[in-house]
Motif scaffolding. Structure first.
Motif, PDB file in Angstrom:
ATOM      1  N   VAL B  41      32.099  34.536  42.036  1.00  0.00           N
ATOM      2  CA  VAL B  41      33.236  34.151  43.040  1.00  0.00           C
ATOM      3  C   VAL B  41      34.495  34.100  42.237  1.00  0.00           C
ATOM      4  CG1 VAL B  41      32.001  32.979  44.691  1.00  0.00           C
ATOM      5  CG2 VAL B  41      33.040  31.873  43.050  1.00  0.00           C
ATOM      6  N   VAL B  42      35.731  34.689  42.792  1.00  0.00           N
ATOM      7  CA  VAL B  42      36.921  34.533  41.970  1.00  0.00           C
ATOM      8  C   VAL B  42      38.039  34.153  43.088  1.00  0.00           C
ATOM      9  CG1 VAL B  42      36.913  37.113  42.188  1.00  0.00           C
ATOM     10  CG2 VAL B  42      38.427  35.930  40.348  1.00  0.00           C
ATOM     11  N   ILE B  44      42.507  34.510  43.846  1.00  0.00           N
ATOM     12  CA  ILE B  44      43.855  34.636  43.301  1.00  0.00           C
ATOM     13  C   ILE B  44      44.748  33.792  44.213  1.00  0.00           C
ATOM     14  CG2 ILE B  44      45.647  35.946  42.255  1.00  0.00           C
ATOM     15  CD1 ILE B  44      43.631  38.210  41.686  1.00  0.00           C
ATOM     16  N   PRO B  50      43.861  34.613  38.118  1.00  0.00           N
ATOM     17  CA  PRO B  50      42.662  34.614  38.686  1.00  0.00           C
ATOM     18  C   PRO B  50      41.909  33.355  38.041  1.00  0.00           C
ATOM     19  CG  PRO B  50      43.048  36.756  37.740  1.00  0.00           C
ATOM     20  CD  PRO B  50      44.195  35.715  37.295  1.00  0.00           C
ATOM     21  N   VAL B  51      41.335  32.545  39.233  1.00  0.00           N
ATOM     22  CA  VAL B  51      40.303  31.519  38.951  1.00  0.00           C
ATOM     23  C   VAL B  51      39.025  32.036  39.262  1.00  0.00           C
ATOM     24  CG1 VAL B  51      39.594  29.310  39.631  1.00  0.00           C
ATOM     25  CG2 VAL B  51      42.080  30.050  39.582  1.00  0.00           C
ATOM     26  N   SER B  52      37.998  32.048  38.167  1.00  0.00           N
ATOM     27  CA  SER B  52      36.706  32.649  38.265  1.00  0.00           C
ATOM     28  C   SER B  52      35.714  31.631  38.206  1.00  0.00           C
ATOM     29  CB  SER B  52      36.605  33.717  37.389  1.00  0.00           C
ATOM     30  OG  SER B  52      36.592  33.375  36.060  1.00  0.00           O
ATOM     31  N   ASN B  56      35.284  26.533  38.960  1.00  0.00           N
ATOM     32  CA  ASN B  56      36.729  26.290  39.054  1.00  0.00           C
ATOM     33  C   ASN B  56      37.353  26.714  40.569  1.00  0.00           C
ATOM     34  OD1 ASN B  56      36.871  25.861  36.298  1.00  0.00           O
ATOM     35  ND2 ASN B  56      36.715  28.061  35.802  1.00  0.00           N
ATOM     36  N   ALA B  59      37.132  23.570  42.351  1.00  0.00           N
ATOM     37  CA  ALA B  59      38.262  22.656  41.787  1.00  0.00           C
ATOM     38  C   ALA B  59      39.772  22.975  42.411  1.00  0.00           C
ATOM     39  CB  ALA B  59      38.455  22.708  40.592  1.00  0.00           C
ATOM     40  N   SER B  60      39.954  24.337  42.334  1.00  0.00           N
ATOM     41  CA  SER B  60      41.380  24.769  42.856  1.00  0.00           C
ATOM     42  C   SER B  60      41.606  24.400  44.319  1.00  0.00           C
ATOM     43  CB  SER B  60      41.678  26.147  42.615  1.00  0.00           C
ATOM     44  OG  SER B  60      40.959  27.150  43.695  1.00  0.00           O
ATOM     45  N   LEU B 105      36.885  38.629  50.537  1.00  0.00           N
ATOM     46  CA  LEU B 105      35.987  39.600  50.202  1.00  0.00           C
ATOM     47  C   LEU B 105      34.823  38.869  50.476  1.00  0.00           C
ATOM     48  CD1 LEU B 105      35.625  42.820  49.770  1.00  0.00           C
ATOM     49  CD2 LEU B 105      35.024  41.740  47.280  1.00  0.00           C
ATOM     50  N   VAL B 116      33.446  35.849  48.380  1.00  0.00           N
ATOM     51  CA  VAL B 116      33.358  35.967  47.072  1.00  0.00           C
ATOM     52  C   VAL B 116      34.557  36.047  46.384  1.00  0.00           C
ATOM     53  CG1 VAL B 116      30.970  36.839  46.871  1.00  0.00           C
ATOM     54  CG2 VAL B 116      32.741  38.319  47.461  1.00  0.00           C
ATOM     55  N   HIS B 117      35.890  36.326  47.197  1.00  0.00           N
ATOM     56  CA  HIS B 117      37.118  36.774  46.822  1.00  0.00           C
ATOM     57  C   HIS B 117      38.151  36.063  47.777  1.00  0.00           C
ATOM     58  CE1 HIS B 117      40.215  37.823  44.079  1.00  0.00           C
ATOM     59  NE2 HIS B 117      40.469  39.202  44.579  1.00  0.00           N
ATOM     60  N   HIS B 118      39.144  35.592  47.529  1.00  0.00           N
ATOM     61  CA  HIS B 118      40.496  35.413  48.299  1.00  0.00           C
ATOM     62  C   HIS B 118      41.793  35.764  47.275  1.00  0.00           C
ATOM     63  CE1 HIS B 118      43.388  33.563  50.842  1.00  0.00           C
ATOM     64  NE2 HIS B 118      43.710  32.823  49.978  1.00  0.00           N
ATOM     65  N   HIS B 119      42.338  36.582  47.739  1.00  0.00           N
ATOM     66  CA  HIS B 119      43.489  36.961  47.138  1.00  0.00           C
ATOM     67  C   HIS B 119      44.899  36.831  47.938  1.00  0.00           C
ATOM     68  CE1 HIS B 119      45.672  40.249  44.371  1.00  0.00           C
ATOM     69  NE2 HIS B 119      46.536  39.232  44.582  1.00  0.00           N
TER      70      HIS B 119
END
Lengths: 139, 139
Positions: B41-42, B44, B50-52, B56, B59-60, B105, B116-119
């Motif tokens: 997962v990642v 932004i 990017p935090v991956s 992490n 934690a964000s 995503l 798996v991803h949020h931007h």
């Protein structure tokens, strides 16, 4: 010997590299070729609303590539995520002193990775600072 | 009768809606549950690098959800893109007068769509302005 994932990572990395080459060179023909032809596409340029549909996305690139940013955009610190028939690249972009983060999504069309989404936005964080989690940000 | 694509669109829309519900409510337990457990997962967050990695990224979210934005984030104008085992949602977010665009995503893990991803990044364009292509933007 490379396994399937390694081969796919190389293919996706190459597609992403070609995107930034076309972008930096103002090469609209190459940009047009690398976006998906059958799948739905969408693009979020920095600060823009989403642009959806191939004709609208390509119209946006015609405008941008007719006067491409100087110095040319460069990509850095690509991370590749494979998800079957889709693949994502998260990376930094630099345009001189300006730093952006980007999400680029690709799908396979007849064995070739084609772009279906590009989302970029500005950040104040330089590449190689990605591990550090900033504090005090809104969201 | 719904076809498979219709069912998947409803499932992905529901997963996206749950993300914004958890975000708006500051519900970390729900936020933790809806992110993928097996896939990489990642994330932004607006203006962030990017935090991956799951630890992490979570934690964000602990930081953000300990003091969630007021008024609560709301999502609008979701567009769903199905890509086999992956699916993408592009949408607007509003936090009071602040407007953002987001790429979310998801992948299937044991039949359930997990993020798996949020931007996300800010835009000055309001929802329902998405068809208009702004001119004079850099990129």
């Amino acid at each position: 010997m490379l396994n399937t994932d390694d081969v796919e990572r190389e293919e996706v990395t190459a597609a992403n590299t070609e995107f930034y080459r076309a972008f930096g060179a103002g090469d609209f023909s190459a940009m047009d070729a690398l976006w998906a032809h059958k799948s739905d596409v969408v693009c979020i340029h920095p600060g823009w609303p989403p642009v959806s549909g191939r004709a609208n996305v390509m119209a946006s690139w015609i405008g941008i590539l007719s006067n491409p940013p100087e110095p040319a955009v460069q990509n850095a610190e690509e991370c590749i995520y494979l998800m079957g028939e889709a693949a994502m690249v998260v990376c930094f972009e630099t345009i001189g002193e300006m730093i952006l983060t980007a999400t680029n999504l690709f799908v396979r069309e007849e064995r070739v990775w084609r772009m279906v989404h590009h989302h970029a936005g500005v950040t104040e964080h330089r590449p190689r600072s990605a591990i550090q989690i900033p504090s005090g940000s809104l969201h």
